[in-house]
Design an enzyme around this catalytic site. Structure first.
Site, PDB file in Angstrom:
ATOM      1  CB  CYS A  36       6.878  -5.132   8.785  1.00 26.89           C
ATOM      2  SG  CYS A  36       8.319  -4.299   9.749  1.00 26.89           S
ATOM      3  CD  GLU A  60      -1.521  -0.832   3.583  1.00 29.96           C
ATOM      4  OE1 GLU A  60      -1.944   0.142   3.988  1.00 29.96           O
ATOM      5  OE2 GLU A  60      -1.762  -1.955   3.676  1.00 29.96           O
ATOM      6  CB  SER A  94       9.886   6.322   8.844  1.00 28.07           C
ATOM      7  OG  SER A  94       9.430   6.199  10.241  1.00 28.07           O
ATOM      8  CB  CYS A 128       2.812  -1.239  13.411  1.00 26.93           C
ATOM      9  SG  CYS A 128       2.854  -1.134  11.687  1.00 26.93           S
ATOM     10  CB  CYS A 130       1.835   1.358   8.950  1.00 27.70           C
ATOM     11  SG  CYS A 130       3.135   1.034   8.311  1.00 27.70           S
TER      12      CYS A 130
HETATM   13  N1  SAH Z   1       9.291   0.512   9.973  1.00 26.61           N
HETATM   14  C1  SAH Z   1       9.449   1.941   9.688  1.00 26.61           C
HETATM   15  C2  SAH Z   1       8.388   2.669   8.765  1.00 26.61           C
HETATM   16  C3  SAH Z   1       6.839   2.214   8.672  1.00 26.61           C
HETATM   17  S1  SAH Z   1       6.105   2.653  10.186  1.00 26.61           S
HETATM   18  C4  SAH Z   1       9.257   2.594  11.058  1.00 26.61           C
HETATM   19  O1  SAH Z   1       9.165   1.913  12.020  1.00 26.61           O
HETATM   20  O2  SAH Z   1       9.479   3.835  11.339  1.00 26.61           O
HETATM   21  C5  SAH Z   1       5.729   4.233   9.915  1.00 26.61           C
HETATM   22  C6  SAH Z   1       5.065   5.087  11.105  1.00 26.61           C
HETATM   23  O3  SAH Z   1       3.838   4.921  11.105  1.00 26.61           O
HETATM   24  C7  SAH Z   1       5.750   4.708  12.221  1.00 26.61           C
HETATM   25  O4  SAH Z   1       6.222   5.756  12.987  1.00 26.61           O
HETATM   26  C8  SAH Z   1       5.096   3.994  12.985  1.00 26.61           C
HETATM   27  O5  SAH Z   1       5.451   3.798  14.389  1.00 26.61           O
HETATM   28  C9  SAH Z   1       3.608   4.666  12.605  1.00 26.61           C
HETATM   29  N2  SAH Z   1       2.553   3.646  13.056  1.00 26.61           N
HETATM   30  C10 SAH Z   1       2.217   2.361  12.376  1.00 26.61           C
HETATM   31  N3  SAH Z   1       1.189   1.912  13.053  1.00 26.61           N
HETATM   32  C11 SAH Z   1       0.615   2.892  13.563  1.00 26.61           C
HETATM   33  C12 SAH Z   1      -0.804   3.106  14.469  1.00 26.61           C
HETATM   34  N4  SAH Z   1      -1.505   2.292  14.455  1.00 26.61           N
HETATM   35  N5  SAH Z   1      -1.030   4.350  14.907  1.00 26.61           N
HETATM   36  C13 SAH Z   1      -0.003   5.654  14.472  1.00 26.61           C
HETATM   37  N6  SAH Z   1       1.066   5.353  14.066  1.00 26.61           N
HETATM   38  C14 SAH Z   1       1.380   4.197  13.590  1.00 26.61           C
END
Ligand code: SAH
Length: 345
Positions: free
Chosen positions: A108, A88, A193, A115, A334
């Site tokens: 992942c 996505e 990120s 997440c 995500c």
């Molecule tokens: N693996 C990388 C990039 C993907 S996640 C990382 O960890 O940074 C991208 C961002 O979305 C991250 O900051 C993650 O913490 C946030 N994220 C993922 N799931 C989320 C959720 N349910 N609510 C808010 N932010 C979320």
């Protein structure tokens, strides 16, 4: 099959020369490919060259399988890869242009509890061409490309996957997408990120890229971080911040911290610990309201704690803003869309 978009113009020229084609043919194929044109439709190339190229190369590694348009104009794409895996991406419109959030892996393996991307683990890494393909598909969707208006000006590697767990392909992607002659996205307009794979942050610092490093911090003690992010058991906050300071010293780029506003991790004491860990860095804190996922145990922090957190950061001279919740009506976070789609919801 080789993916055409993964080759620099120089590499293609060499390859075309070896095949006995004129070098300018490589230029033609290159700009067609970056304009999302299938090899068969690269009409200024002679038919026989197109035929031959198709034996060895493919182009368009990513197509739009479905798109979901939010009330706020944000578009969430389900992209299809050539092996039918789905990933996505999110397209967001800002004053200065369009930002595309892209995926770097199918699934992942980092297993952060909040997440959705990690729930079913990692399926595979994306190639550089598949990262580029997401941008080209979105550009096409917007009616832009090279030669026309380049619609996507900013890219964030914040979709599904952990970019630093797919290091080589991600670095290759960044170099290609910012190279002249391609869609030439400035490295300053690319944010990567990461959940915080410390040794890879050090390696990235040494690549000499001008991108913005964004760290998913989310907690300020090892114990609290380990409860929500598996990676924190491998790298302590001390390890992580040593790497971040190295990154900052090497690149002089401002560091961005992402911080989910969850109960138990948002207080004046947390803000104070961030200030101490980040001492000497130029940084910004991006406060993220939790997007609820089916398996996440996190509860939102109260407004009062959030205000305390924000004010304390401010008192230490650290700027913080709350992330706009774009596209929350379309499974904006995500991994949520792919997951609900695969489950047939
Ligand atoms: N693996 C990388 C990039 C993907 S996640 C990382 O960890 O940074 C991208 C961002 O979305 C991250 O900051 C993650 O913490 C946030 N994220 C993922 N799931 C989320 C959720 N349910 N609510 C808010 N932010 C979320």
């Amino acid at each position: 099959m080789k993916i055409l978009e993964e080759y620099t113009l120089d590499q293609l020229k060499q390859d075309f020369e070896q095949k006995g084609y004129k070098r300018y043919r490589a230029m033609q194929a290159f700009s067609f490919a970056w304009n999302y044109t299938p090899i068969q439709e690269m009409t200024s190339l002679p038919e026989e060259i197109r035929q031959e190229l198709c034996q060895e190369y493919t182009s368009i590694p990513v197509t739009i399988h479905k798109e979901f348009v939010s009330r706020d104009g944000t578009v969430k794409f389900l992209f299809r890869l050539l092996d039918n895996n789905l990933i996505e991406g999110v397209l967001m419109k800002y004053k200065y242009g369009y930002t595309l959030c892209i995926s770097t892996q199918v699934g992942c393996r980092m297993g952060c509890v909040f997440c959705a991307s990690g729930i079913d683990g990692r399926v595979r890494d994306l190639t550089a061409g598949e990262m580029i393909g997401q941008i080209l598909a979105a550009n096409k969707y917007l009616g832009g490309g090279i030669g026309n208006d380049r619609k996507i000006t900013n890219v964030v590697l914040m979709g599904s996957g952990e970019p630093l767990d797919n290091y080589d392909n991600v670095v290759k992607f960044i170099k290609l997408v910012s190279a002249s002659g391609t869609i030439n996205i400035s490295q300053r307009n690319i944010s990567l990120s990461t959940c915080g794979i410390a040794p890879k942050i050090r390696s990235l610092a040494d690549e000499g890229l001008g991108i913005t490093l964004t760290i998913s911090l989310h907690a300020t003690t090892d114990l609290n971080r380990q409860k929500i992010m598996k990676v924190a058991t491998a790298y302590s906050l001390a390890d992580l911040f040593e790497a971040i300071h190295y990154y900052y010293k090497t690149t002089h780029r401002r560091i961005v911290f992402e911080y989910i506003l969850s109960k138990g991790n948002v207080s004046a004491a947390d803000a104070k610990r961030i200030a101490s860990l980040a001492k000497g860095l130029s940084c910004h804190v991006n406060m993220i309201p939790i997007n609820k996922t089916p398996t996440s145990p996190l509860e939102p922090a109260s407004q009062e704690k959030t205000r305390e957190f924000f004010e304390t950061l401010k008192s230490y001279g650290i700027t913080a803003t709350t992330r706009r919740t774009l596209g929350s009506d379309i499974n904006g976070s995500c991994g949520q869309l792919r997951r609900s789609y695969l489950k047939g919801e």
